[in-house]
Design an enzyme around this catalytic site. Structure first.
Site, mmCIF file in Angstrom:
data_model
loop_
_atom_site.group_PDB
_atom_site.id
_atom_site.type_symbol
_atom_site.label_atom_id
_atom_site.label_comp_id
_atom_site.label_asym_id
_atom_site.label_seq_id
_atom_site.Cartn_x
_atom_site.Cartn_y
_atom_site.Cartn_z
ATOM 1 N N CYS A 242 -3.152 -11.443 38.290
ATOM 2 C CA CYS A 242 -2.819 -10.028 38.137
ATOM 3 C C CYS A 242 -3.806 -9.138 38.887
ATOM 4 O O CYS A 242 -5.019 -9.295 38.759
ATOM 5 C CB CYS A 242 -2.835 -9.640 36.658
ATOM 6 S SG CYS A 242 -2.386 -7.895 36.433
ATOM 7 N N CYS B 105 1.945 -7.541 37.327
ATOM 8 C CA CYS B 105 2.033 -8.936 37.786
ATOM 9 C C CYS B 105 3.305 -9.614 37.300
ATOM 10 O O CYS B 105 3.593 -10.735 37.704
ATOM 11 C CB CYS B 105 0.796 -9.721 37.362
ATOM 12 S SG CYS B 105 0.648 -9.895 35.571
ATOM 13 N N CYS C 62 -0.552 -11.127 31.023
ATOM 14 C CA CYS C 62 -0.581 -11.200 32.496
ATOM 15 C C CYS C 62 -0.620 -12.632 32.979
ATOM 16 O O CYS C 62 -0.967 -13.547 32.241
ATOM 17 C CB CYS C 62 -1.844 -10.516 33.040
ATOM 18 S SG CYS C 62 -1.864 -8.728 32.842
ATOM 19 N N CYS D 111 3.055 -7.515 31.511
ATOM 20 C CA CYS D 111 2.446 -6.560 32.449
ATOM 21 C C CYS D 111 3.446 -6.176 33.539
ATOM 22 O O CYS D 111 4.161 -7.026 34.063
ATOM 23 C CB CYS D 111 1.214 -7.219 33.073
ATOM 24 S SG CYS D 111 0.501 -6.292 34.437
HETATM 25 ZN ZN LIG Z 1 -0.789 -8.108 34.872
#
Ligand SMILES: [Zn+2]
Length: 363
Positions: free
Chosen positions: A51, A81, A47, A78
């Site tokens: 995030c 994000c 991330c 991720c």
């Molecule tokens: Zn994330």
């Protein structure tokens, strides 16, 4: 003595929790994006610091100085994000900028659903995202844009009606219903343009029909005559395009009664200060008009002579037509050389009625 809870014990050294970067992850600090990344061993993702996902347990987190290092974990980026794409904030900013352009360029205010659809987001998500980014709801932004257009229109000297249509209002009723609140919406901006003055007004009835009286803190700024009270209010806004018009309150009834009494019988005089606004030339003309006694009639060319500009007869007529304060600045006492009534901003029949009342025997 103090009883303190036992310190938390970590199974592995608490490196991440002690790292100052961890606090930035906990705070979802957007300014940290691009400076470092983190991976979470339990979920197998990596991330960016901002995030929005639930904060991971720091003991499962590793910090990475580079994106390459985060990728090297073998985890996947991720989805929330999107550490491999433009930052969420950047992506949203682009969408919001697009939505703002759509709002600004629309003739009619777009609905929340329409706006959300153009940026491919759900209405509730779009609403939240817009508000987070701009501090305004899309509706408030649209209203402020319209107010801006109206003000811009008014400040370039277009009439209220034109400014109203330019700002996408197609009925004056809706415009006037909203205008006070609208023009007051960003008072600081508006005041920066030398405006946002408050003008109080009320409409009463006299033998001449509807009569509107408006005043600033300096005095009576306008007396308007007409048939339709709504038209008088529009006329007032045209004459004071930057002012905020405030409808009558209780203490104002006494003032309008005094002005009506004066219009009914000008010989009693109006012992109220006037707030006279106009060009230097207009004010010279109006000053001379105020010296014409009740019952007298003076020609335009005579007024021109009295102000020392004998060739300015047409300009004198223009200044009479631009008069904001009927009766108190008695432009109705100015007639043509041959005695014909000529024009009157509030209708020649009212001019006749005023003159008849002032000097019935000579009418
Ligand atoms: Zn994330």
């Amino acid at each position: 003595m103090n009883i303190r809870p036992a310190p938390t014990l970590y199974t592995s050294p608490p490196l991440v929790a002690d790292d100052p970067r961890w606090a930035r992850i906990v705070e979802r600090d957007k300014s940290a994006d691009g400076q470092f990344w983190y991976s979470v061993s339990t979920t197998g993702i990596y991330c960016r610091p901002s995030c929005p996902s639930r904060t991971a347990n720091p003991k499962n987190v590793a910090l990475h100085d580079t994106l390459e290092s985060a990728r090297a974990t073998g985890f996947r980026p991720c989805r929330r994000c999107n550490p491999e794409g433009p930052s969420l904030e950047c992506g949203n900013a682009a969408l919001i900028a697009k939505a703002c352009r759509i709002i600004e360029e629309s003739e009619e205010e777009p609905s929340l659903e329409e706006l959300a659809a153009t940026v491919d987001r759900s209405p509730s998500y779009f609403h939240r995202m817009f508000k987070t980014s701009t501090g305004l709801t899309p509706k408030a932004y649209a209203t402020s844009q319209r107010a801006k257009k109206v003000r811009a229109g008014l400040e370039t000297g277009t009439s209220v009606t034109e400014a109203m249509y330019d700002a996408g209002f197609n009925s004056s009723g809706r415009f006037y219903e909203k205008s006070t609140g609208m023009l007051g919406m960003t008072p600081t901006q508006y005041r920066a343009g030398g405006a946002n003055e408050e003008i109080k007004f009320a409409v009463g009835q006299s033998y001449l029909g509807a009569i509107l009286v408006a005043s600033s803190t300096k005095g009576v700024a306008s007396i308007l005559l007409g048939d339709d009270p709504d038209e008088l209010v529009r006329d007032l806004q045209d004459r004071f395009p930057k002012a905020r018009l405030i409808g009558m309150d209780r203490e104002y009834e006494a003032l309008i009664a005094r002005v009506c009494g004066f219009v009914e019988n000008p010989s009693v005089g109006l012992d109220l200060p006037l707030d006279v606004r106009g060009t230097a030339f207009q004010r010279r003309v109006w000053q001379v008009l105020q010296e014409i006694p009740v019952g007298a009639r003076v020609s335009y060319s005579e007024i021109a002579r009295r102000i020392g500009s004998p060739s300015a007869t047409r300009a004198v007529a223009g200044a009479c037509a631009a008069n904001n304060i009927a009766v108190a600045i008695p432009c109705h006492r100015v007639v043509r050389n041959d005695g014909a009534l000529s024009g009157y901003a509030w209708g020649v029949e009212r001019k006749r009625a005023l003159l008849d009342r002032e000097s019935p025997q000579t009418a």
